[in-house]
Design a protein around this motif. Structure first.
Motif, PDB file in Angstrom:
ATOM      1  N   PRO A 133       0.826  -1.368  -0.005  1.00 52.93           N
ATOM      2  CA  PRO A 133      -0.027   0.119   0.227  1.00 52.93           C
ATOM      3  C   PRO A 133       0.887   1.314  -0.008  1.00 52.93           C
ATOM      4  O   PRO A 133       0.625   2.366  -0.507  1.00 52.93           O
ATOM      5  CB  PRO A 133      -1.026   0.034   1.391  1.00 52.93           C
ATOM      6  N   THR A 134       2.040   1.326   0.601  1.00 52.72           N
ATOM      7  CA  THR A 134       2.799   2.448   0.876  1.00 52.72           C
ATOM      8  C   THR A 134       3.516   2.562  -0.525  1.00 52.72           C
ATOM      9  O   THR A 134       3.499   3.658  -1.073  1.00 52.72           O
ATOM     10  CB  THR A 134       4.002   2.252   2.049  1.00 52.72           C
ATOM     11  N   ALA A 135       4.132   1.521  -1.160  1.00 54.18           N
ATOM     12  CA  ALA A 135       4.653   1.770  -2.480  1.00 54.18           C
ATOM     13  C   ALA A 135       3.672   2.176  -3.587  1.00 54.18           C
ATOM     14  O   ALA A 135       4.015   2.933  -4.234  1.00 54.18           O
ATOM     15  CB  ALA A 135       5.339   0.360  -2.694  1.00 54.18           C
ATOM     16  N   LEU A 136       2.436   1.814  -3.423  1.00 56.59           N
ATOM     17  CA  LEU A 136       1.499   2.214  -4.515  1.00 56.59           C
ATOM     18  C   LEU A 136       1.201   3.694  -4.280  1.00 56.59           C
ATOM     19  O   LEU A 136       0.943   4.410  -5.151  1.00 56.59           O
ATOM     20  CB  LEU A 136       0.285   1.485  -4.177  1.00 56.59           C
ATOM     21  N   ALA A 137       1.133   4.095  -2.717  1.00 56.39           N
ATOM     22  CA  ALA A 137       0.726   5.387  -2.710  1.00 56.39           C
ATOM     23  C   ALA A 137       1.634   6.452  -3.014  1.00 56.39           C
ATOM     24  O   ALA A 137       1.578   7.372  -3.509  1.00 56.39           O
ATOM     25  CB  ALA A 137       0.552   5.536  -1.144  1.00 56.39           C
ATOM     26  N   ILE A 138       2.960   6.237  -2.840  1.00 57.22           N
ATOM     27  CA  ILE A 138       4.147   6.755  -3.034  1.00 57.22           C
ATOM     28  C   ILE A 138       4.143   6.947  -4.796  1.00 57.22           C
ATOM     29  O   ILE A 138       4.250   8.029  -5.218  1.00 57.22           O
ATOM     30  CB  ILE A 138       5.489   6.485  -2.655  1.00 57.22           C
ATOM     31  N   ARG A 139       4.167   5.945  -5.356  1.00 57.51           N
ATOM     32  CA  ARG A 139       4.413   5.860  -6.778  1.00 57.51           C
ATOM     33  C   ARG A 139       3.302   6.431  -7.616  1.00 57.51           C
ATOM     34  O   ARG A 139       3.428   7.142  -8.444  1.00 57.51           O
ATOM     35  CB  ARG A 139       4.488   4.305  -7.277  1.00 57.51           C
ATOM     36  N   SER A 140       1.950   6.249  -7.256  1.00 56.70           N
ATOM     37  CA  SER A 140       0.838   7.025  -7.744  1.00 56.70           C
ATOM     38  C   SER A 140       0.929   8.443  -7.519  1.00 56.70           C
ATOM     39  O   SER A 140       0.517   9.202  -8.290  1.00 56.70           O
ATOM     40  CB  SER A 140      -0.500   6.169  -7.455  1.00 56.70           C
ATOM     41  N   GLY A 141       1.290   8.703  -6.316  1.00 56.38           N
ATOM     42  CA  GLY A 141       1.311  10.259  -5.881  1.00 56.38           C
ATOM     43  C   GLY A 141       2.319  10.736  -6.796  1.00 56.38           C
ATOM     44  O   GLY A 141       2.100  11.913  -7.315  1.00 56.38           O
ATOM     45  N   VAL A 142       3.420  10.174  -6.965  1.00 59.66           N
ATOM     46  CA  VAL A 142       4.369  10.857  -8.073  1.00 59.66           C
ATOM     47  C   VAL A 142       3.870  11.269  -9.375  1.00 59.66           C
ATOM     48  O   VAL A 142       3.970  12.249  -9.874  1.00 59.66           O
ATOM     49  CB  VAL A 142       5.666  10.175  -8.125  1.00 59.66           C
ATOM     50  N   VAL A 143       3.377  10.229  -9.796  1.00 58.37           N
ATOM     51  CA  VAL A 143       2.671  10.263 -11.145  1.00 58.37           C
ATOM     52  C   VAL A 143       1.634  11.331 -11.345  1.00 58.37           C
ATOM     53  O   VAL A 143       1.569  12.031 -12.413  1.00 58.37           O
ATOM     54  CB  VAL A 143       2.163   8.820 -11.697  1.00 58.37           C
ATOM     55  N   ILE A 144       0.647  11.213 -10.338  1.00 58.69           N
ATOM     56  CA  ILE A 144      -0.422  12.214 -10.295  1.00 58.69           C
ATOM     57  C   ILE A 144       0.300  13.809 -10.177  1.00 58.69           C
ATOM     58  O   ILE A 144      -0.099  14.782 -10.905  1.00 58.69           O
ATOM     59  CB  ILE A 144      -1.230  12.187  -9.370  1.00 58.69           C
ATOM     60  N   ALA A 145       1.215  13.866  -9.439  1.00 63.14           N
ATOM     61  CA  ALA A 145       2.056  15.206  -9.285  1.00 63.14           C
ATOM     62  C   ALA A 145       2.549  15.602 -10.316  1.00 63.14           C
ATOM     63  O   ALA A 145       2.529  16.840 -10.856  1.00 63.14           O
ATOM     64  CB  ALA A 145       2.929  15.169  -8.141  1.00 63.14           C
ATOM     65  N   LEU A 146       3.237  14.726 -11.183  1.00 56.71           N
ATOM     66  CA  LEU A 146       3.688  15.063 -12.273  1.00 56.71           C
ATOM     67  C   LEU A 146       2.785  15.535 -13.181  1.00 56.71           C
ATOM     68  O   LEU A 146       2.991  16.745 -13.917  1.00 56.71           O
ATOM     69  CB  LEU A 146       4.592  13.959 -13.054  1.00 56.71           C
ATOM     70  N   GLY A 147       1.591  15.239 -13.585  1.00 59.40           N
ATOM     71  CA  GLY A 147       0.461  15.632 -14.217  1.00 59.40           C
ATOM     72  C   GLY A 147       0.050  16.972 -13.505  1.00 59.40           C
ATOM     73  O   GLY A 147      -0.187  17.884 -14.567  1.00 59.40           O
ATOM     74  N   GLY A 148       0.044  17.280 -12.309  1.00 58.40           N
ATOM     75  CA  GLY A 148      -0.541  18.467 -11.767  1.00 58.40           C
ATOM     76  C   GLY A 148       0.614  19.741 -11.989  1.00 58.40           C
ATOM     77  O   GLY A 148       0.513  20.818 -12.496  1.00 58.40           O
TER      78      GLY A 148
END
Length: 303
Positions: A133-148
């Protein structure tokens, strides 16, 4: 972290500036922009320092990239504050050769920050980080942040009014964060997001802060698992993080789409509301299905 400390000091200075300097620029107190940017960069740099600390492979490269991000942040803030002191607009301002050069430099720093964040994101993708869960949260957070972050590039495109005026005179402004209305009109308190037209800063903000929101969710789920046995199932926590990550990404895209149609955040039309309800319904259905499925072998949560 040195950069974060510097940004905190600048936030205090900007707060004092709001009190003692009554000048306004583009419809807002002139020190409001450096205050917002310094707070945002404080959060961003602390988050990046934490992400770099999680790396084992590529740690040296990530540390150098962190230094690049820090230097770029200092350059951007130096330009913003320098333009405030001069009483000039920092973003989109090409009225003079100096203004245009400073705005171009800011554009370069944003590209550098985006690429450095992307590189760190790739390093985070290729190695194990905590539990699933932590790995998924970090990785998806980075991807969405790059979009933002990338939403900022949309703001640099000249508006239709600016393009029309370029035929008769050299431009003084190129780009805007508002859509359908000029920058500097009525906006939400403090945030300044337009209440009369679309505002690309909404998607910029929502997307970027996935970098903090999703890892925080994973952490809160671990804390909740100490009280609720059902959450000790790592697969369930992974599903919950995946659902919230999908919803966060969808909402980011929704508010960007809403802004591009010239629609204020707080005045959504039927189409926007329908899309929002669809996102909420999908997330709710996903959560219900996740929690009603039989638990797999429970995973102990570290104290």
């Amino acid at each position: 972290m040195i950069t974060a400390a510097g940004m905190l000091v600048l936030a205090v200075v900007s707060g004092v500036g709001l009190i003692v300097d009554d000048r306004t620029l583009v419809g807002a107190p002139i020190w409001l922009k450096p205050l917002k940017f310094s707070i945002s960069l404080t959060i961003y740099t602390v988050t990046m320092a934490w992400l770099i600390s999680l790396l084992t492979r590529g740690r040296k490269a990530a540390t150098r990239l962190g230094t690049v991000i820090a230097v770029a942040a200092f350059i951007e803030m130096a330009i913003i504050v320098g333009q405030v002191v001069r009483g000039r607009q920092s973003h989109f301002n090409v009225a003079t050769a100096l203004d245009a050069a400073l705005f171009s430099t800011m554009g370069v720093t944003i590209v550098v920050v985006w690429l450095a964040t992307l590189w760190i994101g790739v390093l985070l993708m290729i190695q194990r980080i905590g539990d699933r869960p932590t790995a998924l949260a970090i990785r998806s957070g980075v991807v969405i942040a790059l979009g933002g972050l990338a939403t900022g590039f949309l703001m640099t495109n000249p508006t239709s009014d600016q393009l029309a005026k370029m035929d008769s005179a050299p431009p003084t402004l190129v780009g805007a964060h508002s859509v359908g209305v000029p920058d500097g009109g009525a906006g939400l308190p403090i945030l300044g997001w337009s209440t009369e037209g679309g505002d690309l800063r909404v998607g910029h903000f929502v997307g970027m802060h996935a970098l903090q929101a999703l890892p925080l969710l994973a952490f809160l789920l671990v804390l909740a698992a100490r009280r609720f046995a059902r959450l000790r199932d790592e697969l369930l926590r992974t599903r919950v993080v995946l659902i919230f990550a999908g919803a966060h990404a969808a909402i980011t895209l929704l508010v960007i789409w809403q802004a591009l149609r010239g629609q204020p955040l707080l005045k959504p039309d039927t189409l926007t509301l329908s899309a929002l309800l669809a996102i909420a319904a999908a997330a709710m259905i996903g959560l219900v299905l996740s929690f009603t499925r039989p638990a797999r072998v429970e995973t102990a949560v570290a104290a």
